[in-house]
Design a protein around this motif. Structure first.
Motif, PDB file in Angstrom:
ATOM      1  N   PRO A  53     -26.106  46.103  21.367  1.00  0.00           N
ATOM      2  CA  PRO A  53     -25.202  47.231  21.101  1.00  0.00           C
ATOM      3  C   PRO A  53     -24.534  47.751  22.378  1.00  0.00           C
ATOM      4  O   PRO A  53     -23.448  48.338  22.330  1.00  0.00           O
ATOM      5  N   ASP A  54     -25.140  47.527  23.537  1.00  0.00           N
ATOM      6  CA  ASP A  54     -24.551  47.982  24.803  1.00  0.00           C
ATOM      7  C   ASP A  54     -23.261  47.241  25.164  1.00  0.00           C
ATOM      8  O   ASP A  54     -22.560  47.646  26.101  1.00  0.00           O
ATOM      9  N   ASP A  55     -22.953  46.182  24.440  1.00  0.00           N
ATOM     10  CA  ASP A  55     -21.741  45.405  24.743  1.00  0.00           C
ATOM     11  C   ASP A  55     -20.495  45.994  24.078  1.00  0.00           C
ATOM     12  O   ASP A  55     -19.414  45.410  24.161  1.00  0.00           O
ATOM     13  N   LEU A  56     -20.651  47.138  23.413  1.00  0.00           N
ATOM     14  CA  LEU A  56     -19.547  47.672  22.604  1.00  0.00           C
ATOM     15  C   LEU A  56     -18.244  47.846  23.393  1.00  0.00           C
ATOM     16  O   LEU A  56     -17.183  47.406  22.941  1.00  0.00           O
ATOM     17  N   ASP A  57     -18.282  48.470  24.551  1.00  0.00           N
ATOM     18  CA  ASP A  57     -17.034  48.705  25.300  1.00  0.00           C
ATOM     19  C   ASP A  57     -16.330  47.392  25.625  1.00  0.00           C
ATOM     20  O   ASP A  57     -15.112  47.277  25.493  1.00  0.00           O
ATOM     21  N   ASP A  58     -17.111  46.412  26.056  1.00  0.00           N
ATOM     22  CA  ASP A  58     -16.522  45.126  26.445  1.00  0.00           C
ATOM     23  C   ASP A  58     -15.903  44.417  25.234  1.00  0.00           C
ATOM     24  O   ASP A  58     -14.826  43.823  25.334  1.00  0.00           O
ATOM     25  N   VAL A  59     -16.599  44.471  24.102  1.00  0.00           N
ATOM     26  CA  VAL A  59     -16.104  43.780  22.903  1.00  0.00           C
ATOM     27  C   VAL A  59     -14.860  44.486  22.363  1.00  0.00           C
ATOM     28  O   VAL A  59     -13.853  43.848  22.021  1.00  0.00           O
ATOM     29  N   TYR A  60     -14.921  45.814  22.326  1.00  0.00           N
ATOM     30  CA  TYR A  60     -13.766  46.579  21.837  1.00  0.00           C
ATOM     31  C   TYR A  60     -12.540  46.315  22.714  1.00  0.00           C
ATOM     32  O   TYR A  60     -11.411  46.253  22.223  1.00  0.00           O
TER      33      TYR A  60
END
Ligand SMILES: CC(C)(COP(=O)(O)OP(=O)(O)OC[C@H]1O[C@@H](n2cnc3c(N)ncnc32)[C@H](O)[C@@H]1OP(=O)(O)O)[C@@H](O)C(=O)NCCC(=O)NCCS
Length: 195
Positions: free
Chosen positions: A26-33
């Motif tokens: 879930p910590d990858d959210l900024d990168d994925v967005y």
């Protein structure tokens, strides 16, 4: 013999010369967005760019499990540069038919990291994983015929251009064609393709 009966546990992370492929968190959210929200990234994906909520939901789903036994199961890998934090893109390996050991490969990268061969390197590692650990017999990719960058990855991997489907989809720009590329396990082995 099915994909289910033969595949060995996926070794994580998968490493290549320059990259680390790992499961999403879930910590990858900024990168994925940052890339999934872009029009230019979604252009050939047959769906609109994703909202932040949609990215969060998809990350939660990915974190829920890595089951790869039934038709439709998907392994989604975050691609990071070795020694550098942050996700630059993703590789998807979907089990299209467990009985026929058919898998579909796909890739989505942040355009900020385009043109370095990262997608090709990650795709090659994922194809190797499919043939070596997941007992895949045939690996294929489906892409919009206008998606030349994606077609070039297939060709660099040595995949065969098997089909050109004419006007098999309709989007805002009108009818579009689809290409199918594929390669077989024995062909991959004969070429001596490695990660
Ligand atoms: C498809 C996509 C991943 C391709 O990205 P890309 O940056 O062209 O692919 P790569 O990272 O493999 O980079 C390849 C390019 O880097 C160059 N390159 C530079 N250094 C390199 C190296 N060390 N090794 C290999 N290639 C290198 C290659 O020559 C190639 O250039 P070219 O496009 O002029 O032939 C990207 O356009 C994308 O994410 N698109 C949106 C999502 C999408 O459409 N996905 C596919 C759905 S089917």
């Amino acid at each position: 013999m099915t994909a289910r009966s033969q595949h060995r546990p996926v070794p994580m992370p998968v490493t290549t010369e320059r990259l680390v492929l790992r499961l999403f968190t879930p910590d990858d959210l900024d990168d994925v967005y940052a890339y999934q929200s872009l029009d230019e990234v979604a252009r050939y994906l047959l769906r609109p760019p994703l909202t932040r909520d949609e990215c969060a939901r998809s990350l939660a789903q990915r974190a829920a499990g890595t089951e790869w036994t039934e038709d439709g199961d998907a392994l989604v890998l975050a691609v990071c540069r070795a020694g550098t934090p942050g996700v630059v893109g993703e590789l998807v390996l979907k089990l299209a038919s467990a009985r026929g050991r058919q898998a579909e490969i796909g890739w989505i990268f942040n355009p900020s990291y385009a043109g370095h061969g990262y997608a090709t390197e990650a795709a090659r590692a994922t194809a190797s994983l499919a043939f070596t650990h997941l007992n895949v017999h045939r690996l294929f990719a489906r892409l919009d015929a206008r998606n030349t960058a994606s077609a070039r990855i297939c060709e660099r991997l040595g995949m065969r251009h098997e089909a050109h489907l004419i006007e098999n989809d309709l989007d805002d720009e009108g009818w579009s064609d689809e290409y199918v590329y594929a390669t077989l396990a024995r062909e991959w082995k004969e070429r001596g393709s490695t990660t």
